[in-house]
Scaffold this motif. Structure first.
Motif, PDB file in Angstrom:
ATOM      1  N   HIS A  46       0.880  -1.174   0.000  1.00  0.00           N
ATOM      2  CA  HIS A  46       0.000   0.000   0.000  1.00  0.00           C
ATOM      3  C   HIS A  46       0.913   1.218   0.000  1.00  0.00           C
ATOM      4  CE1 HIS A  46       0.836  -1.306   4.159  1.00  0.00           C
ATOM      5  NE2 HIS A  46       1.283  -0.071   4.203  1.00  0.00           N
ATOM      6  N   GLY A  72      -8.365  -8.564   3.900  1.00  0.00           N
ATOM      7  CA  GLY A  72      -7.591  -8.103   2.737  1.00  0.00           C
ATOM      8  C   GLY A  72      -6.129  -7.973   3.134  1.00  0.00           C
ATOM      9  N   ASP A  94      -7.571 -13.014   2.388  1.00  0.00           N
ATOM     10  CA  ASP A  94      -7.409 -12.224   1.163  1.00  0.00           C
ATOM     11  C   ASP A  94      -7.955 -13.018  -0.023  1.00  0.00           C
ATOM     12  OD1 ASP A  94      -5.488  -9.589   0.424  1.00  0.00           O
ATOM     13  OD2 ASP A  94      -5.999 -10.889  -1.269  1.00  0.00           O
ATOM     14  N   THR A  96      -6.854 -12.883  -3.075  1.00  0.00           N
ATOM     15  CA  THR A  96      -5.799 -13.229  -4.039  1.00  0.00           C
ATOM     16  C   THR A  96      -4.976 -14.401  -3.495  1.00  0.00           C
ATOM     17  OG1 THR A  96      -5.753 -10.938  -4.779  1.00  0.00           O
ATOM     18  CG2 THR A  96      -3.835 -12.279  -5.342  1.00  0.00           C
TER      19      THR A  96
END
Ligand SMILES: C[S@@+](CC[C@H](N)C(=O)[O-])C[C@H]1O[C@@H](n2cnc3c(N)ncnc32)[C@H](O)[C@@H]1O
Length: 274
Positions: A46, A72, A94, A96
């Protein structure tokens, strides 16, 4: 329409396993025991990296041995930092799957597997019983969440009464129309920004209270400038956010910085109570 493979492709940008392996081997980090700090340049996915995680941590009332959810969690960098800092247990989820796989490997390499565990999951449908956790957070995830109400309702549901929920995000600024591609979305199809006041109303409607918001535009502009304004002759560091975000990361970061400067987006942190 965006499906789950688009989301995986967006976040991983090709063979993320090989990119990480190559970068870690060039940095001399493969096949050895690591400290969590060794991974900060690549596991804080981030803007503002570890500095943003440290800031969020200062606002979260986490106690030793508590069970905390990270919604997340990405590669689990923030989870490892908080688990070490607060001596707590973190469950990260998450969407992904490659991030979860790599994150759990990083847990092993840093001897954090006893306190941090990551699993594949969707923040809109959490796979946990009601009132499981002593607190929760979500760092730079909600920009991708179309059904915010469902996401916040799920966070609320899995938290025990009297606990906290903290998150940071890029909200929609007064000028609207963010400049794409952005770090969290190449097009508007994956970006669902809300003005901060709408987010606050939604949180109240769900039952969260004592909602404390701070705007972080200035910090993010400075953070992006530091990342972007590297002199042309300066060689990119081996480990950095570009390893995860790929070749377009710089341009996406420039667009994010411009969007904040032009008040199209507005980053903020919220901490509230259940
Ligand atoms: C900008 S990254 C932040 C990762 C991590 N929180 C950090 O700060 O390092 C956004 C993350 O949100 C995840 N994500 C997006 N939509 C999600 C959803 N519906 N449920 C769970 N995770 C999601 C992405 O896979 C990605 O890992």
């Amino acid at each position: 329409m965006v499906d789950s493979s688009d989301v995986e492709n967006f976040w991983t940008r090709g063979d993320i396993h090989s990119r990480i392996h190559k970068a870690m081997s060039e940095a001399g980090l493969n096949d050895k025991k690591l400290e969590i700090e060794d991974l900060f340049p690549i596991d804080q996915y981030h803007a503002r990296g570890i500095a943003a995680t440290v800031d969020l941590g200062k606002r979260m009332p986490i106690q030793e041995n508590q069970k905390i959810i990270d919604i997340g969690c990405g590669l689990g960098g923030p989870a490892r930092y908080f688990a070490k800092q607060f001596q707590c247990f973190i469950t990260g989820i998450d969407i992904t799957s490659s991030f979860v796989e790599i994150g759990n490997r990083f847990n092993k390499l840093t001897s954090m597997s006893n306190s941090v565990s990551l699993q594949v999951g969707n923040g809109e449908t959490l796979n946990f019983e009601n009132e499981t956790f002593d607190g929760g957070y979500s760092q730079h995830v909600t920009m991708n969440i179309k059904n915010r109400k469902k996401f916040f309702l799920e966070a609320y549901r899995v938290l025990k009464k009297g606990t906290f929920f903290a998150f940071s995000e890029h909200g929609l600024g007064p000028e609207r129309n963010p400049i794409f591609p952005l770090p969290w979305a190449d097009t508007s199809e994956m970006s669902f920004l809300l003005p901060p006041e709408s987010t606050i109303s939604l949180l109240k409607e769900i039952g969260f209270y004592d909602i404390q918001i701070i705007e972080t535009s200035e910090k993010y502009i400075l953070g992006y400038e530091k990342m972007i304004n590297t002199k042309p002759e300066k060689v990119e560091p081996i480990l950095g956010i570009h390893v995860i975000g790929g070749t377009t990361m710089k341009q996406r970061s420039i667009n994010s910085m411009k969007s904040i400067k032009e008040k199209r987006t507005l980053p903020f942190e919220i901490v509230c109570k259940k």
